[in-house]
Design a protein around this motif. Structure first.
Motif, short mmCIF file in Angstrom:
data_model
loop_
_atom_site.label_atom_id
_atom_site.label_comp_id
_atom_site.label_asym_id
_atom_site.label_seq_id
_atom_site.Cartn_x
_atom_site.Cartn_y
_atom_site.Cartn_z
N THR A 132 0.84 -1.19 0.00
CA THR A 132 0.00 0.00 0.00
C THR A 132 0.88 1.25 0.00
OG1 THR A 132 -0.13 -0.01 2.42
CG2 THR A 132 -1.87 -1.18 1.22
N PHE A 133 0.33 2.32 -0.58
CA PHE A 133 1.13 3.54 -0.74
C PHE A 133 0.33 4.77 -0.31
CE2 PHE A 133 1.99 0.43 -4.12
CZ PHE A 133 3.27 0.05 -3.73
N HIS A 134 -0.41 4.62 0.79
CA HIS A 134 -1.24 5.72 1.30
C HIS A 134 -0.36 6.88 1.75
CE1 HIS A 134 -4.26 2.70 1.03
NE2 HIS A 134 -3.94 2.05 2.14
N PRO A 135 -0.90 8.10 1.73
CA PRO A 135 -2.24 8.46 1.26
C PRO A 135 -2.30 8.63 -0.26
CG PRO A 135 -1.13 10.42 2.05
CD PRO A 135 -0.19 9.27 2.31
N HIS A 136 -3.51 8.83 -0.74
CA HIS A 136 -3.74 9.02 -2.18
C HIS A 136 -3.43 10.49 -2.50
CE1 HIS A 136 -6.43 7.86 -5.79
NE2 HIS A 136 -5.88 9.04 -6.07
N ASP A 137 -2.14 10.79 -2.63
CA ASP A 137 -1.75 12.17 -2.88
C ASP A 137 -0.65 12.22 -3.94
OD1 ASP A 137 0.52 11.26 -1.64
OD2 ASP A 137 0.34 12.49 0.16
N ALA A 138 -0.05 13.38 -4.08
CA ALA A 138 0.97 13.56 -5.13
C ALA A 138 2.21 12.71 -4.89
CB ALA A 138 1.36 15.03 -5.21
N GLY A 139 2.41 12.24 -3.66
CA GLY A 139 3.59 11.44 -3.36
C GLY A 139 3.40 9.94 -3.56
N ALA A 140 2.20 9.53 -3.95
CA ALA A 140 1.92 8.09 -4.08
C ALA A 140 2.84 7.43 -5.10
CB ALA A 140 0.46 7.88 -4.46
N TYR A 141 3.09 8.10 -6.22
CA TYR A 141 3.95 7.50 -7.24
C TYR A 141 5.41 7.44 -6.79
CZ TYR A 141 0.13 7.36 -10.54
OH TYR A 141 -1.06 7.06 -11.16
N ARG A 142 5.81 8.41 -5.97
CA ARG A 142 7.16 8.35 -5.42
C ARG A 142 7.29 7.14 -4.50
NH1 ARG A 142 8.29 10.09 -0.68
NH2 ARG A 142 6.55 11.58 -0.67
N ARG A 143 6.26 6.89 -3.69
CA ARG A 143 6.31 5.75 -2.78
C ARG A 143 6.21 4.41 -3.52
NH1 ARG A 143 3.37 9.64 0.09
NH2 ARG A 143 1.37 8.85 -0.64
N SER A 144 5.36 4.35 -4.54
CA SER A 144 5.21 3.09 -5.28
C SER A 144 6.41 2.81 -6.18
CB SER A 144 3.93 3.11 -6.13
OG SER A 144 4.03 4.02 -7.21
N ARG A 145 7.20 3.82 -6.45
CA ARG A 145 8.37 3.64 -7.31
C ARG A 145 9.32 2.58 -6.75
NH1 ARG A 145 11.02 6.88 -11.16
NH2 ARG A 145 13.24 6.45 -11.35
N ARG A 146 9.50 2.58 -5.44
CA ARG A 146 10.40 1.60 -4.83
C ARG A 146 9.91 0.17 -5.07
NH1 ARG A 146 10.43 5.74 -0.78
NH2 ARG A 146 8.79 4.68 0.41
N THR A 147 8.62 -0.03 -5.00
CA THR A 147 8.05 -1.35 -5.28
C THR A 147 8.23 -1.71 -6.74
OG1 THR A 147 6.45 -1.26 -3.47
CG2 THR A 147 5.91 -2.68 -5.34
N ALA A 148 8.01 -0.73 -7.61
CA ALA A 148 8.19 -0.98 -9.05
C ALA A 148 9.62 -1.39 -9.35
CB ALA A 148 7.81 0.27 -9.83
N GLU A 149 10.57 -0.72 -8.73
CA GLU A 149 11.98 -1.06 -8.95
C GLU A 149 12.29 -2.46 -8.45
OE1 GLU A 149 14.02 3.40 -8.72
OE2 GLU A 149 13.69 2.25 -6.87
N GLU A 150 11.71 -2.85 -7.33
CA GLU A 150 11.92 -4.21 -6.81
C GLU A 150 11.33 -5.26 -7.76
OE1 GLU A 150 13.55 -5.56 -4.15
OE2 GLU A 150 14.42 -3.56 -3.95
N LEU A 151 10.16 -4.99 -8.28
CA LEU A 151 9.52 -5.92 -9.20
C LEU A 151 10.33 -6.10 -10.48
CD1 LEU A 151 5.80 -4.76 -8.83
CD2 LEU A 151 6.74 -6.96 -8.09
N LEU A 152 10.99 -5.04 -10.91
CA LEU A 152 11.75 -5.09 -12.16
C LEU A 152 13.05 -5.90 -12.02
CD1 LEU A 152 11.29 -1.45 -13.51
CD2 LEU A 152 10.37 -3.56 -14.49
N LYS A 153 13.48 -6.14 -10.80
CA LYS A 153 14.71 -6.90 -10.61
C LYS A 153 14.59 -8.33 -11.11
CE LYS A 153 16.47 -4.26 -6.65
NZ LYS A 153 16.81 -4.30 -5.20
N ASP A 154 13.35 -8.85 -11.20
CA ASP A 154 13.13 -10.21 -11.70
C ASP A 154 12.99 -10.26 -13.21
OD1 ASP A 154 13.28 -11.40 -9.22
OD2 ASP A 154 11.14 -11.15 -8.80
N GLY A 155 13.16 -9.11 -13.87
CA GLY A 155 13.13 -9.08 -15.33
C GLY A 155 11.80 -9.47 -15.95
N PRO A 156 10.69 -8.84 -15.54
CA PRO A 156 9.40 -9.17 -16.15
C PRO A 156 9.32 -8.66 -17.59
CG PRO A 156 9.15 -7.25 -14.76
CD PRO A 156 10.56 -7.76 -14.55
#
Length: 358
Positions: free
Chosen positions: A152-176
């Motif tokens: 989860t990346f609460h709250p639903h504000d302008a920083g949500a994409y900054r917070r979700s970016r770390r998860t996106a980077e982790e997911l990309l380590k497996d080479g999807p």
């Protein structure tokens, strides 16, 4: 005191949740230059944004009235895929032959569906996760390893994409092979309601961030998906919006944001559309539909079984004829009659097949 007030105002501006956008209060409407309504979206529109309509007409936003929350777009022409981007995209997916992987997450992890979830925003067990899980399961049914993060990346504000970016980077380590951010829109339900193969489902909007170095590849990916969907499941893809911002799509050439329905419609319709969009993305990334391949294999197995049975019966007929008559003509007659009965009763009849697998 004045500095304190200014600081407080800045903190509120940064941390203020975007609930107005979610509840449909911050909805912008896009019009053509001649006054026709083209589309709506929950969130601001900016000069330079582009829009590809359901009938593949390309528009570019020329002016925005933030007070009225309207925008005017000029017609550019028929939408076409940039050749260089398409070539790069094709070369990127060519390697996806053995291990098939798709990674997913939901930046706005509170998004929910009012008719099904009771409210548009839930800090726990949000409806968007049910839709994401349905999509992951549909990929898995097609032999694709789908990883869906429930971070989860609460709250639903302008920083949500900054917070979700770390998860996106982790997911990309497996080479999807693709990185998908699963959302839902916040505009009237009728904007997304449709029917595919006789089933009530939600449309899917593809959203591309134009402010990133992978913008052309992201856009080519979206247009490939729309082209296949228009052929296989007309009406499934609502449109493509290319908006200001990057939405973490600068991390990967095949990153995309999917708007699965809207807050005002039943969650189950968005979940139903997951199976269709999974089939489309599977075709775009890996070639022939995984469903078609599995059905083809099943049909081949049925046909092979029929011929094995025919062969076995013919052998039995030969042995029986030799034992009872010893005459070659009798053998041949029995073989012909047996083969005719088998092919007429089994080989000539196609096995039942459902329109698609669930």
């Amino acid at each position: 005191m004045k500095r304190l007030l200014v600081l407080l105002a800045l903190l509120l501006a940064v941390g203020l949740p975007a609930h107005a956008e979610m509840d449909g209060e911050c909805v912008y409407t896009l019009f053509s230059a001649d006054g026709r309504e083209l589309t709506m979206r929950a969130g601001r529109m900016y000069v330079g944004d582009e829009y590809i309509s359901g009938d593949d007409r390309l528009y570019r936003v020329a002016s925005v009235d933030d007070e009225a929350r309207t925008a005017i777009a000029e017609y550019v022409g028929e939408a076409s895929v940039d050749e260089a981007a398409a070539t790069a995209f094709a070369s990127l997916i060519a390697r996806a032959e053995s291990e098939k992987k798709i990674a997913m997450y939901s930046t706005h992890s509170d998004e929910s569906y009012v008719p099904s979830d009771g409210e548009s925003s839930k800090l726990e067990d949000a409806g968007i996760y049910d839709v994401g899980e349905a999509l992951a399961e549909s990929f898995e049914e097609r032999g694709i390893d789908a990883v869906y993060s429930r971070e989860t990346f609460h709250p639903h504000d302008a920083g949500a994409y900054r917070r979700s970016r770390r998860t996106a980077e982790e997911l990309l380590k497996d080479g999807p092979d693709a990185l998908l951010d699963i959302h839902r829109d916040a505009i009237p339900a009728e904007q997304y309601e449709t029917e595919v193969d006789g089933e009530d489902v939600s449309m899917v909007r593809l959203f591309v961030g134009r402010s990133n170095p992978n913008g052309d590849e992201n856009r080519a990916f979206a247009q490939q998906i729309k082209a296949v969907a228009d052929e296989e499941y007309p009406g499934l893809i609502k449109d493509i919006y290319i908006g200001k911002g990057n939405y973490n799509q600068e991390l990967y050439p095949r990153a995309l944001l999917l708007e699965m329905g809207t807050h005002a419609m039943e969650k189950e319709k968005a979940m139903a559309s997951a199976d269709y969009i999974a089939d489309v993305i599977s075709q775009v990334l890996y070639g022939e539909s995984a469903v078609a391949e599995e059905k083809g294999a099943a049909d081949s197995g049925v046909a092979s079984g029929v011929f094995w049975v025919i062969g076995a019966v013919i052998v039995i007929a030969v042995i029986y004829a030799l034992a009872s008559t010893g005459r070659l003509s009798a053998i041949w007659g029995k073989i012909r009659r047996t083969a005719s009965e088998m092919t007429g009763g089994a080989a000539g009849k196609k096995p039942d097949r459902s329109d698609r697998e669930r």
